[in-house]
Design an enzyme around this catalytic site. Structure first.
Site, short mmCIF file in Angstrom:
data_model
loop_
_atom_site.label_atom_id
_atom_site.label_comp_id
_atom_site.label_asym_id
_atom_site.label_seq_id
_atom_site.Cartn_x
_atom_site.Cartn_y
_atom_site.Cartn_z
N LYS B 73 36.90 30.51 16.32
CA LYS B 73 38.04 30.59 15.39
C LYS B 73 39.34 30.39 16.18
CE LYS B 73 39.94 33.68 11.80
NZ LYS B 73 39.78 34.99 11.13
N SER B 149 39.54 34.98 6.06
CA SER B 149 40.29 33.99 6.79
C SER B 149 39.48 33.11 7.73
CB SER B 149 41.40 34.69 7.57
OG SER B 149 40.87 35.46 8.62
N SER B 173 37.27 39.20 6.70
CA SER B 173 37.48 37.79 7.07
C SER B 173 36.31 37.09 7.75
CB SER B 173 38.71 37.65 7.97
OG SER B 173 39.89 37.68 7.20
#
Lengths: 96, 484
Positions: B73, B149, B173
């Site tokens: 990420k 997210s 997330s």
């Protein structure tokens, strides 16, 4: 948990160092009103005698040996500086 | 046999060990697939093929993740590569000078960091629509969001554009996008994994974890990244047990709590039916299902938006245009430099949260908001403590509904916040949780079948048992391919 009829964004944005347009101030004011209206549901809860919890784990005063170890070099630390001079971060004059 | 890019870690490790394939073959297979299909999905913000091939050529196959590429990420530092947090304040302005501890540990386990994945800006959002750099589409239905997210990480794993990925979970997330995309997402207990090198959003809630094709792979990655780190004083010193050892021992005799507050009126009936079937399968495997109550569940989202925004307003003060990131043109003085750099660099959701967080910490409002929030947080943690005195694990849905359309929830921030209603309490309490696919919605006209996620929650540092139950559940469910 009282709140203004319309959330006053301008003074808070100044504290947060965000220079916002009039349109942004107006938009955020309505949205934050709405969010704070939702947050007000906590008013229904009696928390008398409840200790505040800042952190999920009971971990305090974490220390490590006071010894030097490798860190970023000056070049690496300045790698992303928007402006640098003389091995330092450069900013507008602070003291007249 | 599945192509390399669509294989899981265990399969690739066997084929690597036999000498039939090389780590470079896996990187190349992924790269070809990304080149042909990521324009449509939009999961990656950048990747460095050369660095990955270089690492692949040196991979030590004797290590537990030897030769396995893992996507990261884009709020986690990988030395020499950009970290953007999907924000204009960092994009084009920041190259990581060091590896995050999780990246150091993945490398030490033989893995190859390959590709940085899209996300909501600074991990603030539940659909990846807050990325200021790219749109990521749900690979199961391109008209729908991947969740967030960690939407990029979930999308590339579900689309077979990555073997596995790291994400971060502050209020759901990792678990929510895993649920919406149909892959496995694990949020470790707070303190299990070092956050050094993760760009902080809300430091008392953030935790890094894996998104994978199955539970076995999640256990392998958690094993590699777990453990105390003196660069993160909130990481716990407790050594990680062998997460794979008892993975296949089943759930016979386990007590699993079913909180009535997790099956609310108005939840999607297909989600409810699918999760209830998953619970029945756990019971069929010998788990004892016990009805429980988590009475403060309904206060979790409100509490989160006080605590997370307060912490964010402090953490994001570091983006000031001085040491890294965007700086405005011709600053007149320091206040001007800060205020314009930040206004130009941060997107709207980030600005909203900084303002809310500044407000709840400001003189005159601190007691009514932040202090109150911390007290309610304690009550929420007590709910979990009580529950885990009765049961080993908790089961419920990951999300109240399947993947939604672009724009469906983005016009109203509060509607989007409620997406995390079942995931957020785990972060406040610091416990561990996992989402795994448990079924598909029926396909309708103009809507494909969408994945549904089942969530298991375990006590702090209870990942071994959590993974074991998740594995049993996964085997019983035998999640089928997407119905067409």
């Amino acid at each position: 948990m009282s709140q203004e009829e319309h959330f006053a964004v301008r003074p808070i944005a100044h504290l947060a160092r965000l220079e916002l347009s009039e349109a942004q101030l107006a938009e955020y004011s309505v949205q934050l009103d709405h969010i704070l209206g939702y947050v007000a549901k906590l008013d229904a809860l009696d928390v008398t005698g409840v200790e505040p919890l800042a952190h999920p784990n009971p971990v305090y005063d974490v220390t490590r040996e006071d010894a030097t170890r490798p860190g970023l070099t000056v070049d690496l630390a300045l790698l992303n500086a928007p402006r640098a001079a003389q091995n330092q971060f450069s900013v507008p004059k602070v003291v007249e | 046999m599945a192509p390399l890019h669509a294989s899981d870690i265990s399969t690739l490790r066997l084929r690597l060990a036999s000498g039939e394939i090389s780590p470079q073959d896996i990187v190349q297979s992924l790269h070809q697939e990304i080149a042909s299909r990521d324009a449509e999905i939009g999961g990656y913000l950048h990747f460095n093929l050369e660095a990955a091939l270089e690492a692949a050529s040196k991979a030590d196959l004797s290590l537990p993740l030897g030769g396995i590429p893992i996507a990261i990420k884009d709020n986690i530092n990988v030395a020499g590569q950009p970290t953007t947090c999907a924000s204009k304040i960092l994009a084009g302005h920041y190259t990581s000078p060091y590896d995050a501890t999780v990246v150091t540990r993945l490398r030490a386990a033989g893995a190859i960091p390959f590709g940085k994945t899209n996300m909501d800006e600074f991990a603030m959002g539940s659909s990846t629509e807050n990325s200021t750099l790219k749109v990521t589409r749900n690979p199961r239905d391109l008209g729908r969001v991947p969740g967030g997210s960690s939407g990029g990480s979930a999308a590339v794993v579900a689309a077979d554009l990555a073997i596995a990925a790291l994400g971060s979970d502050t209020g759901g997330s990792i678990r929510q996008p895993a649920s919406l995309c149909g892959c496995v997402g694990l949020k470790p207990s707070y303190g299990r994994v070092s956050r050094y090198g993760l760009v902080a959003y809300a430091s008392s809630l953030d935790q890094i974890g894996p998104l994978t094709k199955n539970v076995t792979d999640a256990a392998l990655i958690l094993q590699a990244i777990s453990g105390g780190d003196d660069r993160d004083s909130t990481s716990l010193p407790d050594p990680a047990p062998d997460f794979s050892k008892e993975l296949n021992h089943g759930v016979k005799g386990m007590k699993i709590g079913l909180p009535k507050e997790y099956f609310v009126d108005g939840m999607d009936p297909e989600v409810r039916a699918s999760v209830e079937r998953g619970v029945q399968l756990l019971a069929d495997q010998g788990a004892e299902i016990i009805p429980i109550s988590m009475p403060h569940t309904e206060y979790a989202v409100a509490t989160y938006y006080i605590i997370a925004t307060a912490e964010a307003s402090a953490n994001l003060a570091r983006f000031d245009g001085v040491r890294f990131g965007h700086r405005c043109a011709d600053p007149q003085n320091m206040i001007d430099l800060y205020s314009r750099s930040r206004a130009e660099g941060f997107g709207p959701e980030v600005q909203r949260r900084i303002i809310l967080g500044t407000y709840v910490l400001s003189a005159g409002f601190y007691d009514a908001f932040y202090l109150k929030g911390q007290k309610v947080r304690n009550l929420i943690q007590q709910d979990f403590a009580k529950a885990f005195s009765q049961v080993d694990l908790i089961v419920g849905p990951t999300c109240p509904s399947p993947a939604f359309k672009f724009g469906e929830k983005s016009s109203d921030p509060l509607t989007m916040y409620l997406e995390d209603i079942f995931t957020i309490a785990a972060n406040l309490a610091g416990v561990c949780g996992i989402s795994l696919p448990c079924g598909w919605t029926a396909s309708q006209t103009e809507r494909l079948a969408l994945p549904i996620g089942l969530q298991l929650l375990g006590p702090s540092l209870g990942e071994a048992r959590l993974l074991r139950a998740a594995r049993a559940c996964e085997q019983a469910i035998a999640f089928p391919a997407q119905p067409r």
